[in-house]
Each structure stands twice: as C-alpha cells, then as structure tokens.
Design an enzyme around this catalytic site. Structure first.
Site, mmCIF file in Angstrom:
data_model
loop_
_atom_site.group_PDB
_atom_site.id
_atom_site.type_symbol
_atom_site.label_atom_id
_atom_site.label_comp_id
_atom_site.label_asym_id
_atom_site.label_seq_id
_atom_site.Cartn_x
_atom_site.Cartn_y
_atom_site.Cartn_z
ATOM 1 N N SER A 111 0.832 -1.199 0.000
ATOM 2 C CA SER A 111 0.000 0.000 0.000
ATOM 3 C C SER A 111 0.871 1.254 0.000
ATOM 4 O O SER A 111 1.778 1.391 0.813
ATOM 5 C CB SER A 111 -0.900 -0.005 1.240
ATOM 6 O OG SER A 111 -1.726 1.132 1.239
ATOM 7 N N GLY A 112 0.588 2.167 -0.950
ATOM 8 C CA GLY A 112 1.351 3.417 -1.037
ATOM 9 C C GLY A 112 2.558 3.338 -1.940
ATOM 10 O O GLY A 112 3.364 4.264 -1.996
ATOM 11 N N THR A 116 -1.866 2.649 -8.227
ATOM 12 C CA THR A 116 -2.998 3.315 -8.873
ATOM 13 C C THR A 116 -2.520 4.347 -9.887
ATOM 14 O O THR A 116 -3.081 4.475 -10.972
ATOM 15 C CB THR A 116 -3.900 3.978 -7.808
ATOM 16 O OG1 THR A 116 -4.374 2.951 -6.932
ATOM 17 C CG2 THR A 116 -5.074 4.689 -8.433
ATOM 18 N N ASN A 161 -0.918 5.483 3.212
ATOM 19 C CA ASN A 161 -1.113 6.012 1.865
ATOM 20 C C ASN A 161 -2.274 6.998 1.887
ATOM 21 O O ASN A 161 -3.356 6.677 2.365
ATOM 22 C CB ASN A 161 -1.423 4.820 0.925
ATOM 23 C CG ASN A 161 -1.593 5.240 -0.516
ATOM 24 O OD1 ASN A 161 -1.492 6.412 -0.861
ATOM 25 N ND2 ASN A 161 -1.862 4.276 -1.373
ATOM 26 N N SER A 164 -5.266 5.539 -0.805
ATOM 27 C CA SER A 164 -5.182 4.085 -0.842
ATOM 28 C C SER A 164 -6.444 3.489 -1.464
ATOM 29 O O SER A 164 -7.558 3.849 -1.093
ATOM 30 C CB SER A 164 -5.010 3.548 0.583
ATOM 31 O OG SER A 164 -4.983 2.144 0.580
ATOM 32 N N SER A 165 -6.265 2.582 -2.437
ATOM 33 C CA SER A 165 -7.411 1.872 -3.023
ATOM 34 C C SER A 165 -7.942 0.905 -1.974
ATOM 35 O O SER A 165 -7.222 0.009 -1.547
ATOM 36 C CB SER A 165 -6.979 1.087 -4.266
ATOM 37 O OG SER A 165 -6.468 1.948 -5.245
ATOM 38 N N GLY A 388 -2.761 -3.032 -2.081
ATOM 39 C CA GLY A 388 -1.439 -3.586 -1.813
ATOM 40 C C GLY A 388 -1.392 -4.365 -0.512
ATOM 41 O O GLY A 388 -2.292 -4.283 0.317
ATOM 42 N N GLU A 390 -0.766 -5.258 3.141
ATOM 43 C CA GLU A 390 -0.916 -4.318 4.260
ATOM 44 C C GLU A 390 -0.530 -4.951 5.595
ATOM 45 O O GLU A 390 -0.891 -6.104 5.871
ATOM 46 C CB GLU A 390 -2.376 -3.843 4.374
ATOM 47 C CG GLU A 390 -2.781 -2.905 3.257
ATOM 48 C CD GLU A 390 -4.177 -2.336 3.449
ATOM 49 O OE1 GLU A 390 -4.460 -1.321 2.809
ATOM 50 O OE2 GLU A 390 -4.975 -2.896 4.228
#
Length: 1067
Positions: A111-112, A116, A161, A164-165, A388, A390
């Site tokens: 994540s981050g 994306t 993030n 974050s998605s 991502g 995590e």
C-alpha cells in the site's frame, strides 16, 4: 542545473546506475537496492529487469509524463529510451496487435507504492496512441473518467497512503481489430465496507464524504443537511479530516463531471448524493439501554436520514431496534419480533450503512460497464490495480482478505516468471541449471485449501453454526484453527488471534470480528425497509425476493473473495502477462527520502534477485516453430510464401539469413529460443524493411500515376498567381517544384524548431533585407502551422561561447499575415506583410513558395491571400528601442541583364533589372518530362544565358538526396524519380524521405568529345560532397551535360562531377 536546460531523455543526462538490472555486475539484494537508490535520487523512478518494470514511488510529480514522452515511446524498441511505464504499455499494445493475443499488466506492491498512479498512466497512454472516431473517443473518455469516480467512492487515506485503493479493480480495455479501444469492462473486488462506519486513528473514511462536505453549494448543503465533518459519528472517530495535497472541493467537481460523462442521469446523481448524506446522518443515530433492550436515544435524529432515503422514520426506528425471526415449533413456522440490545441495534445500523454504500459502489461500476460494454470481444488489455499488501497496528478480517489476494498475485508471478520458465527450458531440452526460489503456494494453500481444510474453510464452518451476534464465535474459531492448521510452518497462534508468515512478512491478525464480517448477512428486515423507499433508484438497489425460502448456506465474504481471486487468476493466465513491481521507499510520504531497510525488505519478498538470475541465464523470447515461420517467412525467397521442408530447418535458415550469432539462440524440441531482445529487434527491423520495400514499390507506382496528373495542376496554379501581373525569368518558367531545398531530413539543427511530425511544404535559403537594406541569410520554412525564419548567431556565454548556433528569428502564423507584395519585373523579391512588421525577402523559388503559401493561408483562414503587384512597394520595419519603426520604400526600375542591381539610398532601395519574359508567359506542358541522356530533348528546354553578375547568386542550389548509385538512364528516368515528391502540399515529409529535393543522379560517364562546350566560373565554388567538383573564379570547366534542375555535370582538371549552373557562364 542540467535538468533546466535539457530534456530528461536527451544525451546530456548523466548515467545513473544501470537501466536494466540484468546488467548488474553483482546480483545481491544490496547491489539491487544501491542501484535503485542511485536512480531514485537522480529522479529516475523506473528500472527494468528484462521485461519486468520496477517503479519506485517518488511522492512528487515527475516531469516525464507529457505528450513529448508519448511520442518518444510510441513504436520505439524497449532499449531505445530510458525505462518507462509508457515503454511497457507500448510493448503490450503492439504485442496485442502483432500476435492477436490478449494482454494484461499485473501491478503489485504494498500500500502506497504507486500502483494506482501507474494504472492511470497506462490508460492515459493507450488513450493517446490509439486512433478512432467519435464513438471510440467516447469510450476513451469513459475509461479515463472512471478513475476519478471510482477513486472518490473506493479510495481513502490510510496511515500508509493518502490515496489508498480500498477495493480491487481489474479493468479490461477491449479493442477492435484496428487497435481502437471500443469497449471495456471493470471487475471490482472486496470493497472495504467496514471503513464506512469506523476508521483507525489518522485515517479517513472514503474520499466522497469529504468531497460532499467541501464541494457542495449552499443550496445542496441545505437540502442534504451538510454540516462540518466533526459533527458526524462516521467521520469523527479518527480525528482526521484533511489530507495534504488533496483539494476535496475540486475533486468533487471532477467526480460529478465523471458521472455526467459516464451517462448517469441527473436525478440519479442527486439520489446518489442523498444516499451518501443519508448514511452520514444515520451514523448519528445512537442507542441507549432501556431494560436490557436498545432504543433510539434521540428520535429527532431519525427524520433527516429517513427523508433522504425516502422511508418512514417510525419504520426506520422499528427496524433498527427489532428484528423479525422465524420460529419453528411442532412442525409449524411463525414469525416473531425480537427486540435487540443496544449493541445489536448499533450493529444493525452499521450493517444498513455498509449495505447502502457497497450497493451504490456496485451500481457505479455497473454504470461504467453499461456505458462501454461491447457485444463481442476481439482483443483486450487488462490492467490489474488491486489493494497492496498491508500490515497495520491492528489487522482485521479486511487485511486478511487483502493479503490473501496479494499472495495469489505473487503466486502468478512466481508461476510464470520463475517456475514455468525454468520448467519450459527443461521440457524443450535447453541446457539449464535450476535456480532456487521461495514458492508461496504453501501459504495460499494454508489460507484457501478445502482438504485438508485451510483457514477460510474453518472460518466458514464456524459461521454456519453461529447464532446471532456473539463474541464466543471468534474464540471458537481460534480453537478450531489451532486444531486444523496449528502445526503448519507458516501459522502461529497469539493471545488475540493468529499469525501468518506471508511472502511479504509476518502479519498478526486480531480475531475479533472475523466471524461477523465473514458472515456478511443483511437481515431481511433491512431489505424490506429499503424496498419501501419512495425512490425507484433506492428500491432497485435491493432487488431481493424475500418470499423465497432460503435453504442453502448463505455465501460468506471469504468464499466470495476466494472465488473472485481464483477467477481473476484464471483470467490473467489466459493473457500474455506484463509486470510492474511497485516499491515504496519510505513511510514519511516525502520525496527523496530513502529508507534502506524498508526497500531491502521489499526487494527480498518481491523476489527481484531470483528474477534477475533467471532472466540473465534465460531467453528473452520464445516461439513455436510454426508461429516463428509465419511471422518472419518474408525475410527470404526460400521461405516466402511457403517453406518446403521441416519447420525447424526453416527457422534455422531464417536465423542464418540474418547472420544471427549461434550463441544468441537455441533450438528446442518445438520452439526456438532467442537470448537477447536486441536479436529479436534485428529480426523485427529486417521484417519491417521488407514490408517497407514492398510498400514503397506500390506507393511509387501509385504516386507516379497520381503525380503526373497533379504536377500539371500545381504548376498551372502557381503560374496563375503571376499570370498577366509579373514578368517571368527564363530559367524559372519550366522549373520543377521540389519543396524542400534545404534537406531537412539531414538537418536536425533546423528541424529542432518544428514539432516531431510536422510536415514541411517548402524550405529554402533566402536573403532578408533589414531597415538599412543590408542583406542577411535566413532559412525560410513553410509548414501547415506557419512560416519559420531561422538565422544564426554566436553564443555569447556559457560552455558553447563563440559557437554559431541556429536561432528562430521569427514565426509567422497564417492568421497574422495580411498580404504579399511583388513587383511587375522579373526579379525574385517579395514582401510578407504582417500585423506587427513586414519582411523583405528574395528567393529564387518565390513562385513555388507563393503558391504553397496561398493554399495554406486559404486552408487556415478560409480567405484568399491578397497578392499585389506594383513597382513601388512599401514595407514597415520593426521598432527598435525608443525609436519608431517607420516605413521603407523599394522602387523597381528597368535596367540591363537578368540579375538585379541594388542601390540603397536613405529609406529607399532602388532595384534595376532587365526585361524578362512577357507577363502572359506560361510554362510549356510536359516540360518536366525529359531524359538526361537525350540531347535532342535538352535543346528544346529554355535556358537563360548567364550575364556577368553584379553579385554572387543567393546560394549554390541546395542539394539533399545523396543518390550515389549510378543507373542506366531511361527515356523518362528523371521524371519518374522526381514525380515522387511533387505532391508537396498533400503529402507529409515522412512519406517522402528518399525523394525530397533530390538532385538528379550523375549520369554514366559519356565519352568526352575533343572540343565540347565549356564554361567559365563567375564565382568560387567548394564542393559539398564527393560527387561534386570545386573551382575558383575564372577557371574553365568542360561542360558534359546541362540539366534543367540547375545541377550541371562537367570535367575540371581530369575529374568529373556536378556543380551549380548559376555559378558559371558558357563560353
């Protein structure tokens, strides 16, 4: 700084580490990290491992994502430019077109790490490079606009993030056979619904809530009951409302524009916002304990969410505090109302909020799919942008699901890049030493196995026997997990849950809430409540039929995500995969901050070292013999159109025909393996050349036919401009039109001022006269965009001080040109009148220039260009400093000879020149058709007898085409060669590479005559090429052949060659 001067991709940038880590001298984690760090600190965020792209999040906007980069990477081989996401995307797009196979790109990382953003650039690039009409453009718009819409409803700030998605997305862009995006489909996975009702500290709810609060106008705020974010329980738990670098108000406008583009009706847009606001207000309904039962603390807070959702507030209160349950007694079934506890009521409220939000999200995805759906599939490129890996302070059920999906993606990468590749070499009989790596299939099996049961199977069993809401189910789950998988090497227990040893590290999962979130049941009472809404749209979000008996076990969240993950894997396995491995360099989210240990950890768990070793030892390209033959058969006469013999022998024949080194390929049992991408590019280049040759033959025949018709028309149009208005020069009346007299194909110093694919209609070296009538050379270039006047200046400072460099002196837009003035005499002067000031110019090819300028001017302005003819002309000069600009006068007088004499005096320039051909002269039809070896035809062509010149010619005739190969001339050889480039106004420079401004090729050596014609040099000429001769003033040259193009052939001091005819006079 160099970055201010030079483009990042130019030759002036310094080398930072290696572009492709296959080339590293040492293959260790430390060497990989060091190379990535060097590049990151020099603002190079992309690096290759063969075809795999490594991307490091820069946490700032980089300068190399402009239209210029799109041009650079389009159609270029991977090694031609620095590593870039555009290179991978272009390779993917071309593979789809060439091989006719579906492609996908798997973007992975924690994540981050920038997944994306990478997905956005991929979709943006495809949109730019693919063609298409209005329908295709509409599809492109929707593809691009889907990003801000889904980000608003599916992304949130987390501690790791800021964007974050919180859902997974697989976007398939579908293409026509011609490579135009004409459809698409989005599959979404596991929206993190729990975020709607609670967030960790320093995190936010989904972006749309804050956009709604910041972006709505006063009227909307009143209608939706919008307050400050700290008023809402669903937003104030984390204490975080703003995100650095995020403008929620601006993003709200983009979200609403995206809904419009996608085609969501206005009334539905309003209701979507009503539901979002209704969820916020519903979160403020709190409960108190009253005699062991829960009841609404403040009934006033029921009215507004009920109003927004179109339901009865009393019924809302009833459904939040009680539940209808079926009771079976003595074979009979009856419904009874059960009053809920305070905790159960709060749970019911949150369940309704989560259900509303997730169904809105599903509706938006479906709306995008409907807008771009295609009835049948041809080609496709899939872009996987998924949450991502995590690890948080507290990891719950959502993190468990997210990390499971990431395990599955890592498994694909291992299967295809490490395992399958090595197995293929062994099967094909290629010499191979096995490379060891960690296969994470063991972790995937621990989570998803049915027999022996994995974590998800045990979780589903516990949920099936679970009644109502109780903490006991979670502790039961923990006991059963210990019994089922407690001895597994990648599983451990801890006091609050369990630990899984994932590929990316150990993660401790808190067992609390696992069973409840996995059950994911929406009680029938709540569905019934929403089906009572007065709004059709809200009712459509709850289509369930509550009258049917449900005997089957309800689907759980974990079984859904397991099914979705395996379907995704099957989809990806059917495509040709490409990989982007994203790396997060720090936790501070600041640019140029490099945490060594964090990056090293990611390099280790992503398996980059093993990836480099397999790539270095392996082969970049492999194809079954049959496919290889089909693609490259055209390279030799023996294989085209059909190879008669074993396919393996045919492949060997092709490889040897291009002189590929033996160590660059190996023959397997059914496939050929090529080691380096460069060797493959060699094959592709030769194949393109073959097709190019055939295409040129066809084009040449067509252009010859077309040009014959067009040529006469062009000359007629050009002649009509001056007809009955201006005397004509003897040697210009039948001159061929060339267009580019400067040879811009070989002049990058001039082309730098033009756009990359800007077409050139006309280019010539002209003489410009200033306010004092002093002459100076300028390069005049006419393109569909305007007129360029390019000069030369000495560099006054810097490392290039003293050097003469090309400078763009002036660019004239067609809209600013008011008229053109010429005299009635046979001179070559003309004045370009422009809004600011005018330009007095002299060009041998003024007629050609004016005809092309007139055409372009009319195309752009939709008006005729005004051209005037007078022997007294005025032109305005440029203002300089404090002085005024003023006017200058040019007067033309009758004199002697064909060359103009200039006499400046104050603000007037007198030009005298002899009489030319009558104003009514026209060119002779077919004059361009002649053979250089035919003396009878040459004698019919009109020449001007050169007089003693007052000053040298403007320039030697420019030459571009270096056509060295001598050919036996045929009757109309020159005509055929020349006609290829006569369609200057309509054909771009790219289509005329070999033919632009070609000087006629030297004819075969004729037998010299003892006393042939001779000529005397009027000026010194220094040959510019090997087939030219040099001479001084008054040298005598034997004249072998005159050519109407202006390039004559002669013999001087025993050497034969070409020279410009306007530098000599015949004797």
């Amino acid at each position: 700084m160099g970055s201010a001067k030079y483009h990042w991709q130019s030759q002036n940038v310094k080398q930072s580490g290696v572009d492709d880590m296959v080339l590293l001298s040492k293959i260790t984690e430390d060497a990989i990290v060091e190379n990535l760090k060097k590049r990151y600190m020099d603002d190079y965020i992309f690096t290759y491992i063969g075809p795999v792209l490594i991307s490091v999040n820069p946490f700032k906007q980089m300068p190399y994502f402009t239209d210029r980069e799109i041009e650079l990477y389009q159609g270029a081989a991977q090694y031609e430019n620095p590593p870039h996401v555009y290179a991978l995307t272009d390779n993917m797009y071309r593979n789809m077109m060439i091989e006719g196979e579906n492609q996908c790109v798997i973007i992975s990382g924690e994540s981050g790490a920038g997944k994306t953003v990478a997905a956005k650039y991929i979709m943006g690039y495809i949109s730019k490079v693919s063609g298409g009409g209005s329908k295709v453009q509409h599809v492109k718009d929707i593809i691009l606009q889907s990003n801000p819409l889904l980000e608003a409803f599916g992304n949130a700030k987390t501690v790791r993030n800021n964007n974050s998605s919180r859902f997974g997305k697989y976007f398939e862009i579908q293409f026509s056979r011609g490579g135009e995006p004409d459809g698409g489909k989005i599959s979404n996975f596991l929206l993190e619904k729990s975020r709607v009702v609670s967030q960790n500290e320093n995190e936010r709810n989904f972006h749309i809530y804050y956009q709604l609060i910041e972006g709505t106008n006063a009227q909307q705020k009143e209608g939706l009951g919008i307050m400050t974010p700290d008023y809402y329980f669903y937003l104030n738990q984390s204490g975080t409302y703003k995100v650095d670098g995020t403008n929620d108000s601006k993003d709200f406008k983009e979200t609403m524009e995206a809904m419009q583009v996608i085609g969501i009706p206005g009334e539905i847009q309003v209701q979507v916002l009503q539901i979002i606001a209704g969820i916020l207000h519903m979160g403020n309904i709190s409960f108190i304990e009253a005699g062991n039962y829960g009841q609404v603390e403040s009934t006033d807070l029921l009215a507004f969410p009920a109003y927004l959702l179109g339901i009865d507030p009393k019924w809302l209160q009833d459904k939040l505090t009680s539940r209808k349950m079926d009771s079976k007694w003595g074979g009979k079934s009856e419904s009874i109302n059960v009053t809920l506890s305070k905790e159960q009521a709060a749970y019911t409220r949150d369940a309704l909020a989560k259900a509303l939000y997730s169904r809105i999200f599903d509706y938006l995805v479906e709306a995008i799919n409907k807008a771009i759906q295609k009835p049948y599939e041809e080609f496709g490129i899939g872009v996987l942008d998924i949450y991502g890996f995590e690890i948080f302070q507290r990891n719950g059920f959502e993190q468990f699901c997210i990390n499971f999906v990431n395990e599955k993606l890592q498994q694909i990468f291992i299967e295809l890049t490490l395992k399958a590749e090595q197995e293929e070499y062994v099967q094909e009989g290629i010499k191979w030493t096995a490379i060891q790596y960690f296969n994470n299939k063991i972790v995937c099996d621990l989570i998803e196995n049915k027999s022996p049961p994995g974590i998800m199977s045990v979780l589903d069993d516990v949920c099936a026997t679970m009644h109502a809401k109780g903490d006991g189910a979670d502790s039961t789950l923990l006991q059963k997990l210990q019994a089922a998988v407690g001895t597994h090497e990648h599983f451990n227990n801890w006091n609050s849950g369990f630990v899984i040893h994932h590929y990316a590290g150990k993660v401790s999962y808190d067992i609390v809430g696992f069973c409840e979130r996995n059950r994911d049941v929406l009680f029938p009472d709540l569905i019934e409540l929403m089906q009572s809404s007065e709004y059709d749209f809200i009712r459509s979000l709850f289509p369930e039929n509550l009258n049917t008996d449900k005997k089957s076990r309800p689907t759980t969240a974990s079984s859904k995500i397991k099914k979705q993950a395996n379907n995704l894997v099957n989809t990806l396995m059917k495509c040709t995969p490409h990989y982007i491995r994203c790396i997060k360099p720090n936790e501070t989210k600041r640019p140029r901050d490099w945490e060594e240990s964090r990056v090293k950890h990611q390099v280790e768990y992503l398996g980059l070292r093993e990836n480099i070793r397999v790539r270095r030892a392996g082969f970049a390209y492999r194809r079954v013999f049959n496919k290889f033959m089909i693609r490259y058969a055209i390279l030799t006469a023996e294989t085209w159109p059909c190879w008669r013999g074993p396919e393996q022998q045919g492949v060997l024949h092709l490889l040897r025909s291009v002189n590929m080194d033996n160590d660059q390929y190996q023959m397997g049992r059914t496939k050929v393996f090529v080691k380096n991408p460069e060797s493959l590019f060699l094959l592709e280049e030769m194949r393109e050349r073959k097709f190019d040759t055939f295409a040129r033959i066809i084009q040449k025949a067509w252009r010859r036919y077309n040009a014959r018709k067009k040529y006469e028309q062009m000359r007629e149009e050009a002649s009509d401009i001056l007809y009955n208005s201006k005397e004509r020069r003897r040697n210009s009346i039948n001159r061929n039109f060339v267009g580019d007299y400067l040879g811009l194909e070989q002049r990058p110093e001039l082309r730098q001022f033009l756009a990359k694919r800007e077409r050139v209609d006309f280019a010539d070296s002209v003489t410009k006269f200033d306010r004092r009538f002093k002459s100076i050379k300028r390069d005049l270039i006419l393109t569909p965009k305007g007129i360029y006047l390019i000069g030369r200046e000495k560099v006054k400072k810097g490392p290039e001080k003293g050097q003469v460099k090309e400078v763009l002196k002036r660019k004239l837009e067609f809209g600013s040109i008011t008229s053109v003035s010429l005299s009635t005499r046979q001179d070559d002067f003309f004045i370009l009148h422009e809004a600011q000031y005018d330009s007095l110019l002299e060009s041998n090819f003024k007629t050609e220039f004016l005809s092309l300028l007139s055409k372009r001017f009319e195309d752009v302005t939709k008006q005729k260009l005004m051209i005037s003819f007078m022997d007294r002309l005025e032109f305005r000069v440029k203002k300089e400093g404090w002085g005024g600009g003023g006017c200058r006068v040019v007067v033309f007088q009758r004199g002697q000879g064909d060359l103009a004499e200039l006499k400046p005096g104050g603000k007037t320039l007198a030009i005298t020149i002899g009489d030319g051909l009558p104003k009514s002269s026209t060119h002779q039809n077919g004059a361009a058709q002649f053979s250089r070896s035919s003396h009878s035809q040459q004698s019919e062509i009109m020449y001007s007898s050169p007089q003693k010149q007052v000053r040298p010619p403007n320039a030697a005739l420019p030459k571009l085409g270096f056509q060295k190969t001598q050919r036996t001339p045929t009757h109309n050889q020159y005509n055929q060669g020349n006609l290829d480039f006569l369609n200057v106004p309509d054909q771009g420079i790219q289509q005329r590479r070999r033919s632009v401004s070609q000087r006629p090729p030297p004819a075969p050596k004729p037998q010299p005559k003892p006393q042939g014609p001779r000529c005397r040099a009027l000026y010194q000429y220094i040959g510019q090429d090997t087939d030219e001769i040099s001479f001084d003033v008054n040298d005598i040259i034997d004249l072998i052949q005159e050519d109407p193009s202006g390039w004559w052939k002669g013999r001087f001091r025993g050497r034969e060659g070409l020279f410009p005819g306007n530098y000599v006079e015949k004797i």
